[in-house]
Design a protein around this motif. Structure first.
Motif, PDB file in Angstrom:
ATOM      1  N   LEU A  33      70.335  46.482 -27.041  1.00 36.62           N
ATOM      2  CA  LEU A  33      68.880  46.340 -27.075  1.00 36.62           C
ATOM      3  C   LEU A  33      68.386  46.114 -28.506  1.00 36.62           C
ATOM      4  O   LEU A  33      67.462  45.325 -28.737  1.00 36.62           O
ATOM      5  CB  LEU A  33      68.210  47.580 -26.483  1.00 36.62           C
ATOM      6  N   SER A  34      68.998  46.794 -29.472  1.00 38.76           N
ATOM      7  CA  SER A  34      68.630  46.576 -30.874  1.00 38.76           C
ATOM      8  C   SER A  34      68.949  45.157 -31.306  1.00 38.76           C
ATOM      9  O   SER A  34      68.172  44.517 -32.035  1.00 38.76           O
ATOM     10  CB  SER A  34      69.366  47.578 -31.780  1.00 38.76           C
ATOM     11  N   ARG A  35      70.087  44.634 -30.828  1.00 37.45           N
ATOM     12  CA  ARG A  35      70.455  43.255 -31.160  1.00 37.45           C
ATOM     13  C   ARG A  35      69.486  42.265 -30.519  1.00 37.45           C
ATOM     14  O   ARG A  35      69.112  41.262 -31.129  1.00 37.45           O
ATOM     15  CB  ARG A  35      71.890  42.987 -30.707  1.00 37.45           C
ATOM     16  N   VAL A  36      69.049  42.538 -29.288  1.00 39.24           N
ATOM     17  CA  VAL A  36      68.065  41.678 -28.632  1.00 39.24           C
ATOM     18  C   VAL A  36      66.764  41.646 -29.438  1.00 39.24           C
ATOM     19  O   VAL A  36      66.177  40.581 -29.676  1.00 39.24           O
ATOM     20  CB  VAL A  36      67.796  42.151 -27.186  1.00 39.24           C
ATOM     21  N   LEU A  84      68.053  55.356 -18.110  1.00 41.22           N
ATOM     22  CA  LEU A  84      67.214  54.428 -18.849  1.00 41.22           C
ATOM     23  C   LEU A  84      67.559  54.498 -20.330  1.00 41.22           C
ATOM     24  O   LEU A  84      67.726  55.585 -20.889  1.00 41.22           O
ATOM     25  CB  LEU A  84      65.730  54.758 -18.650  1.00 41.22           C
ATOM     26  N   PHE A  85      67.654  53.327 -20.961  1.00 42.31           N
ATOM     27  CA  PHE A  85      67.896  53.230 -22.403  1.00 42.31           C
ATOM     28  C   PHE A  85      66.711  52.498 -23.019  1.00 42.31           C
ATOM     29  O   PHE A  85      66.281  51.469 -22.490  1.00 42.31           O
ATOM     30  CB  PHE A  85      69.189  52.455 -22.689  1.00 42.31           C
ATOM     31  N   GLN A  86      66.202  53.021 -24.116  1.00 45.66           N
ATOM     32  CA  GLN A  86      65.021  52.398 -24.714  1.00 45.66           C
ATOM     33  C   GLN A  86      65.164  52.248 -26.217  1.00 45.66           C
ATOM     34  O   GLN A  86      65.762  53.076 -26.905  1.00 45.66           O
ATOM     35  CB  GLN A  86      63.762  53.208 -24.386  1.00 45.66           C
ATOM     36  N   VAL A  87      64.594  51.142 -26.703  1.00 47.08           N
ATOM     37  CA  VAL A  87      64.459  50.875 -28.131  1.00 47.08           C
ATOM     38  C   VAL A  87      63.035  50.376 -28.331  1.00 47.08           C
ATOM     39  O   VAL A  87      62.588  49.469 -27.624  1.00 47.08           O
ATOM     40  CB  VAL A  87      65.478  49.820 -28.615  1.00 47.08           C
ATOM     41  N   VAL A  88      62.296  50.959 -29.287  1.00 51.17           N
ATOM     42  CA  VAL A  88      60.904  50.595 -29.535  1.00 51.17           C
ATOM     43  C   VAL A  88      60.809  49.851 -30.859  1.00 51.17           C
ATOM     44  O   VAL A  88      61.268  50.354 -31.886  1.00 51.17           O
ATOM     45  CB  VAL A  88      59.989  51.837 -29.556  1.00 51.17           C
ATOM     46  N   ARG A  89      60.239  48.642 -30.807  1.00 51.58           N
ATOM     47  CA  ARG A  89      60.048  47.832 -32.007  1.00 51.58           C
ATOM     48  C   ARG A  89      58.642  47.232 -31.998  1.00 51.58           C
ATOM     49  O   ARG A  89      58.274  46.527 -31.052  1.00 51.58           O
ATOM     50  CB  ARG A  89      61.065  46.684 -32.067  1.00 51.58           C
ATOM     51  N   VAL A  97      75.238  53.155 -13.129  1.00 60.99           N
ATOM     52  CA  VAL A  97      76.657  53.463 -13.294  1.00 60.99           C
ATOM     53  C   VAL A  97      76.884  54.087 -14.658  1.00 60.99           C
ATOM     54  O   VAL A  97      76.079  53.941 -15.580  1.00 60.99           O
ATOM     55  CB  VAL A  97      77.513  52.187 -13.136  1.00 60.99           C
ATOM     56  N   GLU A  98      78.003  54.778 -14.789  1.00 60.67           N
ATOM     57  CA  GLU A  98      78.362  55.380 -16.067  1.00 60.67           C
ATOM     58  C   GLU A  98      78.741  54.282 -17.068  1.00 60.67           C
ATOM     59  O   GLU A  98      79.474  53.351 -16.740  1.00 60.67           O
ATOM     60  CB  GLU A  98      79.540  56.334 -15.886  1.00 60.67           C
ATOM     61  N   MET A  99      78.222  54.395 -18.287  1.00 58.43           N
ATOM     62  CA  MET A  99      78.548  53.435 -19.341  1.00 58.43           C
ATOM     63  C   MET A  99      78.303  54.081 -20.695  1.00 58.43           C
ATOM     64  O   MET A  99      77.540  55.053 -20.804  1.00 58.43           O
ATOM     65  CB  MET A  99      77.688  52.163 -19.197  1.00 58.43           C
ATOM     66  N   PRO A 100      78.950  53.571 -21.757  1.00 58.26           N
ATOM     67  CA  PRO A 100      78.714  54.134 -23.096  1.00 58.26           C
ATOM     68  C   PRO A 100      77.262  53.914 -23.517  1.00 58.26           C
ATOM     69  O   PRO A 100      76.811  52.764 -23.597  1.00 58.26           O
ATOM     70  CB  PRO A 100      79.680  53.346 -23.992  1.00 58.26           C
ATOM     71  N   PRO A 101      76.508  54.964 -23.770  1.00 53.83           N
ATOM     72  CA  PRO A 101      75.090  54.782 -24.123  1.00 53.83           C
ATOM     73  C   PRO A 101      74.891  54.004 -25.417  1.00 53.83           C
ATOM     74  O   PRO A 101      73.927  53.259 -25.547  1.00 53.83           O
ATOM     75  CB  PRO A 101      74.559  56.215 -24.235  1.00 53.83           C
ATOM     76  N   LEU A 102      75.808  54.158 -26.380  1.00 51.43           N
ATOM     77  CA  LEU A 102      75.647  53.445 -27.641  1.00 51.43           C
ATOM     78  C   LEU A 102      75.747  51.934 -27.449  1.00 51.43           C
ATOM     79  O   LEU A 102      75.124  51.166 -28.184  1.00 51.43           O
ATOM     80  CB  LEU A 102      76.692  53.908 -28.659  1.00 51.43           C
ATOM     81  N   MET A 103      76.534  51.493 -26.455  1.00 52.87           N
ATOM     82  CA  MET A 103      76.641  50.062 -26.202  1.00 52.87           C
ATOM     83  C   MET A 103      75.291  49.502 -25.755  1.00 52.87           C
ATOM     84  O   MET A 103      74.848  48.441 -26.209  1.00 52.87           O
ATOM     85  CB  MET A 103      77.699  49.778 -25.140  1.00 52.87           C
ATOM     86  N   ALA A 104      74.600  50.237 -24.859  1.00 52.75           N
ATOM     87  CA  ALA A 104      73.295  49.782 -24.382  1.00 52.75           C
ATOM     88  C   ALA A 104      72.264  49.797 -25.500  1.00 52.75           C
ATOM     89  O   ALA A 104      71.482  48.847 -25.648  1.00 52.75           O
ATOM     90  CB  ALA A 104      72.837  50.666 -23.222  1.00 52.75           C
ATOM     91  N   ILE A 105      72.248  50.860 -26.308  1.00 49.99           N
ATOM     92  CA  ILE A 105      71.269  50.973 -27.389  1.00 49.99           C
ATOM     93  C   ILE A 105      71.509  49.893 -28.441  1.00 49.99           C
ATOM     94  O   ILE A 105      70.574  49.250 -28.932  1.00 49.99           O
ATOM     95  CB  ILE A 105      71.325  52.376 -28.007  1.00 49.99           C
TER      96      ILE A 105
END
Length: 415
Positions: A84-87, A57-62, A73-81
């Motif tokens: 989400l910040s861009r969203v 799970l990746f989370q961003v709180v705004r 699946v394995e993926m770069p966590p910074l890409m997900a974070i």
């Protein structure tokens, strides 16, 4: 590859669910996530990556809204974070703000944006300038038309030309009657000062913000007089990395309009522009407080919008506070706010008064932390200076403007 995105309210309610791949993620993962928040406290909200028994799970709180993404699946966590910040940034830009009611009132646009921003779990179009060509921002006219005609879609029938170009963040065939570009250095100072007056931490978080209205396909080069002071630099996708890595020069083709070119940190600063000196003493059920504010290091520009806030301890029954400059207000939630504005030249602002402790308590045993805010126009306190801005491929000579602003971020004085 992301498999699903959830938007959760501050109470744990699932406001929006967007499945991104053929493999459906069950909504029960949100219940597991919220159970962890309740059991471990709000400190878990500061953890960007959480491993559940079945998913990452990746989370961003705004603004009280949790953007939660899931994958197996394995993926770069910074890409997900970062996605989400861009969203969150795009939604805030489209809706004018970010809160639970706005998300619910405009859920159709939110879904349409997510459809364009990510494709089969991979980020696709994240530049606001291009998204605005695809999806019209909400307004009163579009809402009235959707009610009358029954057509709730805001998606354009034509694909923006930039999506097929080598610079997908910029519209094609742009023409402006007056070519101009403005560059702003916007910095926030984070500082912690302990009860002895010692500076424990002082650093700057800064952004280079650009407002570009240039015709055609301009090529810009921005250089700094002292780039060696910068740490943790992050760039807009338009920045070419090789010139920065070789010579610390920002070379880029800008998007049209306002955008954040880069962000940075400057660490281990030695001083702050103002000082706040609180003194508290208590005896026989009464606490006396005195707070002095003044200029420690003159930045050369006026310091304004100065405010000092602190939370009255729970053991305080009443407070009688006054200041020789500015206004003092005690809010309903027992927050004391002292609005100073600018520091006068003839006297140092001070606030003093007494606070009554609850019955049976002789001395104050919980000491408040003072939150300080200020603003300085025309100065970047980090010392960062723009050397020059060169522009190429323009039909006429453009106008260039530069500004700087420093304000307080997390500026704490402990007592």
């Amino acid at each position: 590859m992301l498999q699903c995105i959830f938007l959760l309210s501050d109470s744990g309610e699932v406001m929006l669910e967007k499945q991104l791949t053929g493999h459906r993620v069950d909504r029960s993962i949100c219940a597991w996530f919220w159970d962890q928040i309740i059991s471990q406290g709000d400190s878990l909200k500061l953890v960007p990556v959480i491993a559940s028994p079945t998913h990452y799970l990746f989370q961003v709180v705004r603004e009280g809204i949790t953007f939660l993404a899931c994958t197996q699946v394995e993926m770069p966590p910074l890409m997900a974070i970062e996605f989400l910040s861009r969203v969150a940034d795009v939604l805030s830009d489209y809706l004018g703000s970010l809160n639970e009611d706005l998300i619910k009132d405009n859920f159709v646009i939110v879904y349409e944006l997510l459809d364009e921003m990510i494709d089969n779990g991979f980020p696709l179009t994240t530049e606001p300038n291009i998204l605005r060509e695809m999806i019209a921002p909400p307004n009163i006219v579009s809402k009235v038309l959707s009610v009358v005609t029954g057509n709730v879609s805001n998606v354009s029938n034509t694909l923006p030309g930039a999506t097929a170009s080598c610079v997908p963040w910029r519209k094609t065939d742009l023409k402006h009657t007056s070519n101009e570009v403005y560059v702003d250095l916007v910095e926030e100072m984070d500082a912690i000062i302990n009860r002895d007056g010692t500076l424990v931490k002082c650093e700057i978080y800064g952004e280079v913000q650009v407002n570009s209205h240039l015709s055609g396909l301009p090529d810009l080069t921005l250089s700094f007089a002292n780039p060696s002071i910068l740490n943790d630099a992050r760039f807009h996708p338009c920045v070419r990395l090789r010139p920065w890595e070789a010579n610390q020069i920002l070379s880029f083709v800008p998007p049209d309009g306002e955008f954040k070119l880069m962000s940075y940190r400057v660490k281990k600063l030695k001083s702050t522009p103002i000082y706040v000196k609180p003194q508290l003493s208590s005896d026989s059920g009464t606490c006396r407080i005195s707070v002095l504010v003044g200029i420690r290091n003159d930045p050369g520009k006026s310091i304004d919008s100065i405010t000092v806030q602190f939370q009255l301890p729970p053991c305080i029954l009443s407070a009688d506070l006054s200041a020789n400059h500015g206004t003092v207000n005690i809010l309903a939630d027992k927050t004391c706010s002292w609005s100073i504005g600018r520091i006068p030249k003839d006297k140092a602002p001070s606030m003093a008064g007494t606070m009554t402790l609850e019955t049976g308590l002789e001395r104050l045993n919980v000491f408040p932390t003072f939150q300080v805010s200020f603003r300085i126009m025309g100065v970047a306190l980090s010392g960062l200076q723009i050397d020059k801005l060169d522009l190429k491929n323009l039909p006429s000579r453009p106008y260039k403007g530069f500004r700087a602003l420093t304000r307080a971020g997390e500026f704490e004085v402990r007592s």
